[in-house]
Enzyme design. Structure first.
Site, PDB file in Angstrom:
ATOM      1  N   GLU A   1       0.814  -1.212   0.000  1.00 22.59           N
ATOM      2  CA  GLU A   1       0.000   0.000   0.000  1.00 22.59           C
ATOM      3  C   GLU A   1       0.848   1.263   0.000  1.00 22.59           C
ATOM      4  OE1 GLU A   1      -2.290  -3.348   1.775  1.00 22.59           O
ATOM      5  OE2 GLU A   1      -0.343  -2.447   2.185  1.00 22.59           O
TER       6      GLU A   1
ATOM      7  N   ASP B   1      17.807  23.028 -29.550  1.00 19.18           N
ATOM      8  CA  ASP B   1      17.682  24.141 -30.473  1.00 19.18           C
ATOM      9  C   ASP B   1      18.943  24.995 -30.367  1.00 19.18           C
ATOM     10  OD1 ASP B   1      16.613  25.840 -32.291  1.00 19.18           O
ATOM     11  OD2 ASP B   1      14.957  26.539 -31.053  1.00 19.18           O
TER      12      ASP B   1
END
Length: 880
Positions: free
Chosen positions: A260, A302
């Site tokens: 859990e 870029d």
């Protein structure tokens, strides 16, 4: 949207015509992208595979008569889903942000007069009146005048494009110089901007490596849990237990095996890493992007604004008297010219004439520093004049603006004619050209400089002003050459070197000119002197061929379109790369969304790029990507750490039930199902989170990333064959000794009070064992005592909390009765305490054997997580 050609005259439309067209064609707006309701986004966080498994576990716990267990599981699922929803609520809005590029007001000719209107009311056939600084708000064809348009947001080209009569200008661009009129040809969805929006919207996000691995881990755990539950159900029936009791017992064991705490632990670890990245000026928009960054193997960067500063700067001035260096940075007038005295005098004349050729451009000081007003290159010439100490020039008598065909500009004033332009457009107009000019041009362009030639001709201003451009621009005297550059960012070279040390490949993918891109790539160390330079037109059509061509380090791909960037990302992904794509313009949106990691520039980038990206660099420093990759790798290693921690606990939790089954029920279970839940959520959660805060190992960014699963052979071996058995055996010994000393004999049912004490002893032993396990899991290669505690103070706090929770579960009524375990006896405390040295001793012996085995093969085990680790336990402590 439908195109229209009404009103092609320069007078524009009438108000009535415009209203009719607006009613028929619609407003000049991009349609909002389909966005799911917030409730749907929240529901998605509550119904993914792992969450569904926990929901099933909660239902089974409720059916088994354990409402407390069911309620606890529901709380875990809801809290984790709500937290993830809050982190990612603002994602996936890139196409909507494209509308922000349209201005609120624009000027058109209506009824023959210039009229300001709402840009959304533009229709095809309107005539735009454009001036320097205006945003173009529709696709239009230039009718008159001459414009310099910044199209970098659409094309990636750093230099403004000249648009004369008959040329097309696009929505989303803006005018940096000149004035003119343009006929609107497309609005709203009929613009090129809308086309990019559609491509961005269609580009789906790939599933992150962490999400894929977590899905596999959870699937395996779920299968094991169900198989074990079915097995225990069968054993219970064989032992003569009633079917109902057997079913409830099997359900309890199945629920107990479900980790859990795994999902909130992973989520919070990623959130903490995201917070650390934010402190380093990197904003993470999707939590799983943290781990994906660490898995990055290829960065497509870029150029403009990413590797460079996105500002033109004059670096050198060549004159016949010698070369002059130009100091200073950006558009600030501060800076000095250095060189021989004679050359400095000529350089001042060069700067003076060059600045006169662009009277509309200038730099102004703003709150964020000096900014360009007009064409960046022409502003750089005015900055050069200021640094050279040139006074304001006289007003021009005549001006011949830059023409794409002539590739030069000129002015005529009281001092004569001044010409500035491309060398091959200016030098043929000069009387005497020094022999060394060709060699100097080669030298300057080889350095990646954009070169301008400046010439002049003294004479009668009246006579020259009355002549046309061809007559004025003749018999010139060459003054010199100016070399300009968009300078690389200062941290780029070191960041690229760090990527290479980490085994990450790099490529420049830009819309800029091949020569400029290659020069910048070589200057920052991305490409070698003879590195390949491709253009978008040279890319092969097939994705397999494209991937094979691109899969190398130091490649430069220039003149690419948005579609090219998409193909590059997909081709590299098909070859197994985890691709990070950087960008700042509208044209980068689709590729940023498609790549595994989209990285946008926060300061200079567009909203479109930022919203399409997973990571936003707030200060546009390429080096921040390297820091983010390092943190991502460390986070992956930390997830493996607390997975080892959790799995070790699961071994200790499952062993009592296995022993009960193997003994045919003669040995009672040492733990109850609720005790298992208390271990998973109550005592183990904070130490697991603290392991997620371990700092990056110094060797994290050294060596190529090794693709490793979250649970591989190393993790499984440590958890299931070393740490888990050591913890489980010690806990079971403490449990059985407590029973035997209390008078229990094999085959008899133990007294309930004695069983509660023995169960509390086993529970205490596992909690203390997990304490030692937390320190053992801090490293995959170094013994626990060799790692300074000060490097992770959260772990000490978590251990203190773990001990406090142990006291609560054992001493605070009614928890002992509810859980089924009471405080151990003095002997039980002593036996439980042996779990800590047992776990640490087993871990140390395993690491020593592993190091010896690696040393005997003359190999290095590697680093933490997915990277090489130190080979020896001793002698590496000083490297922490």
């Amino acid at each position: 949207m439908e195109q229209h050609t009404i009103g092609t005259g320069t007078a524009g439309l009438s108000t009535a015509e415009a209203k009719a067209l607006l009613a028929r064609l619609g407003r000049n707006e991009l349609p909002p992208p389909p966005r799911p309701h917030p409730a749907r986004l929240l529901a998605a966080q509550l119904v993914h595979f792992f969450a569904v498994m926990l929901w099933v576990a909660a239902v089974l716990a409720l059916l088994a008569g354990m409402p407390a267990l069911a309620g606890a599981i529901v709380v875990v699922v809801v809290l984790n889903g709500g937290f993830a929803f809050a982190q990612e609520y603002r994602a996936d809005r890139a196409a909507e942000r494209l509308r922000d590029l349209l201005p609120v007001r624009t000027i058109v000719r209506r009824d023959g007069a210039a009229t300001p209107i709402d840009a959304a009311e533009l229709v095809p056939g309107d005539v735009l009146v454009l001036e320097a600084g205006d945003r173009v708000c529709a696709d239009a064809r230039v009718l008159g005048g001459e414009l310099a348009v910044d199209e970098s947001l659409l094309t990636g080209e750093s230099l403004p494009a000249r648009r004369a009569s008959g040329s097309i200008v696009h929505a989303g661009t803006y005018v940096v110089e000149g004035h003119g009129t343009a006929l609107v040809t497309g609005t709203g969805t009929g613009t090129r901007l809308a086309g990019i929006a559609a491509v961005t919207e269609r580009a789906g996000r790939p599933r992150s490596p962490l999400a894929r691995q977590l899905h596999r881990v959870v699937t395996v755990i779920a299968a094991i849990a169900v198989a074990v539950g079915v097995g225990f159900f069968a054993v219970s029936l064989l032992l003569g237990q009633p079917a109902t009791a057997s079913l409830l017992f099997a359900i309890g064991v199945t629920v107990a095996l479900v980790p859990e705490g795994l999902l909130p632990t992973v989520t919070l670890a990623l959130a903490r890493a995201a917070q650390l990245m934010a402190r380093r000026n990197a904003l993470v928009r999707k939590l799983d992007a943290v781990e994906t960054l660490g898995a990055t193997t290829f960065i497509c960067t870029d150029k403009t604004g990413t590797l460079t500063c996105n500002e033109m700067t004059v670096r050198t001035v060549w004159t016949v008297a010698g070369a002059v260096g130009v100091g200073g940075s950006g558009y600030s007038p501060s800076g000095a010219l250095t060189g021989p005295a004679a050359a400095l005098r000529v350089a001042a004349a060069v700067a003076d004439s060059a600045a006169r050729c662009s009277p509309d451009a200038h730099a102004r000081e703003s709150a964020s520093g000096w900014v360009a007003v007009g064409d960046p290159m022409e502003v750089a010439l005015h900055v050069l004049a200021a640094r050279a100490g040139v006074v304001a020039p006289p007003p021009p008598r005549a001006r011949h603006a830059f023409d794409p065909l002539r590739r030069r500009a000129s002015v005529v004033d009281e001092d004569g004619v001044h010409v500035c332009g491309a060398p091959d457009a200016v030098l043929p107009l000069c009387r005497d050209v020094p022999d060394g000019i060709p060699a100097e041009l080669d030298t300057m362009t080889g350095r990646g400089l954009r070169v301008l030639a400046v010439a002049t001709r003294p004479g009668s201003a009246d006579e020259a002003g009355a002549a046309g451009a061809a007559e004025a621009e003749r018999d010139l005297e060459l003054l010199g050459l100016i070399g300009l550059q968009d300078p690389p960012r200062t941290d780029v070279a070191s960041s690229i070197a760090a990527c290479r040390r980490a085994g990450i490949k790099l490529a420049m993918v830009t819309g800029d000119h091949p020569g400029t891109a290659a020069a910048v790539a070589r200057e920052v160390g991305l490409a070698g002197p003879e590195g390949p330079v491709l253009t978008g037109a040279m890319l092969p059509p097939g994705d397999d061929e494209l991937g094979a061509l691109l899969d190398r380090d130091g490649l430069v791909v220039a003149r690419v379109t948005p579609e090219d960037k998409l193909r590059v990302a997909r081709a590299l992904q098909q070859r197994g790369h985890v691709v990070a794509m950087t960008g700042d313009g509208v044209n980068d949106g689709p590729a940023l969304r498609t790549a595994d990691i989209g990285v946008a520039m926060g300061a200079s980038g567009t909203d479109v790029a930022r919203e399409a990206a997973d990571l936003v660099l707030l200060e546009d420093h390429f080096g921040t990507i390297v820091a983010a990759v390092e943190l991502g790798r460390a986070t992956f290693a930390n997830i493996r750490r607390f997975l080892t921690y959790h799995l070790t606990d699961n071994v200790a939790e499952l062993t009592p039930f296995v022993l009960w089954a193997l003994s045919g029920g003669t040995i009672p279970p040492a733990l109850t199902v609720l005790q298992v839940l208390a271990l998973d959520i109550g005592t183990d959660l904070l130490p697991a989170l603290a392991l997620g805060a371990e700092p990056a190992n110094p060797r994290t960014m050294r060596g190529r990333l090794r693709q490793r699963a979250l649970i591989d052979r190393g993790v499984a071996l440590r958890a299931f064959a070393v740490l888990g058995p050591a913890e489980a055996i010690t806990a079971m010994v403490a449990f059985l000794v407590t029973l035997l000393v209390g008078g229990w004999r094999l085959g008899n049912a133990p007294d309930p009070g004695l069983l509660a004490v023995a169960s509390g002893t086993a529970f205490t032993a596992i909690v203390l064992g997990q304490l030692g396990n937390a320190f053992a899991c801090r490293s995959e290669s170094r013994w626990a005592g060799g790692i300074p505690l000060r490097t992770n103070p959260l772990l000490l706090a978590a251990v203190a909390f773990e001990l406090a929770m142990l006291a609560v579960f054992l001493l605070l009524p009614p928890l002992p009765r509810l859980l089924g375990g009471t405080p151990p006896s003095p002997l039980g405390w002593a036996l439980a305490g042996l779990t800590v040295p047992a776990v640490l001793a087993a871990d140390t012996a395993y690491k020593a054997l592993r190091a010896r085995h690696a040393s005997s093969r003359d190999e290095r085990p590697g680093q933490e997580g997915p990277f090489p680790l130190p080979t020896r336990l001793a002698g590496n402590q000083d490297r922490w």
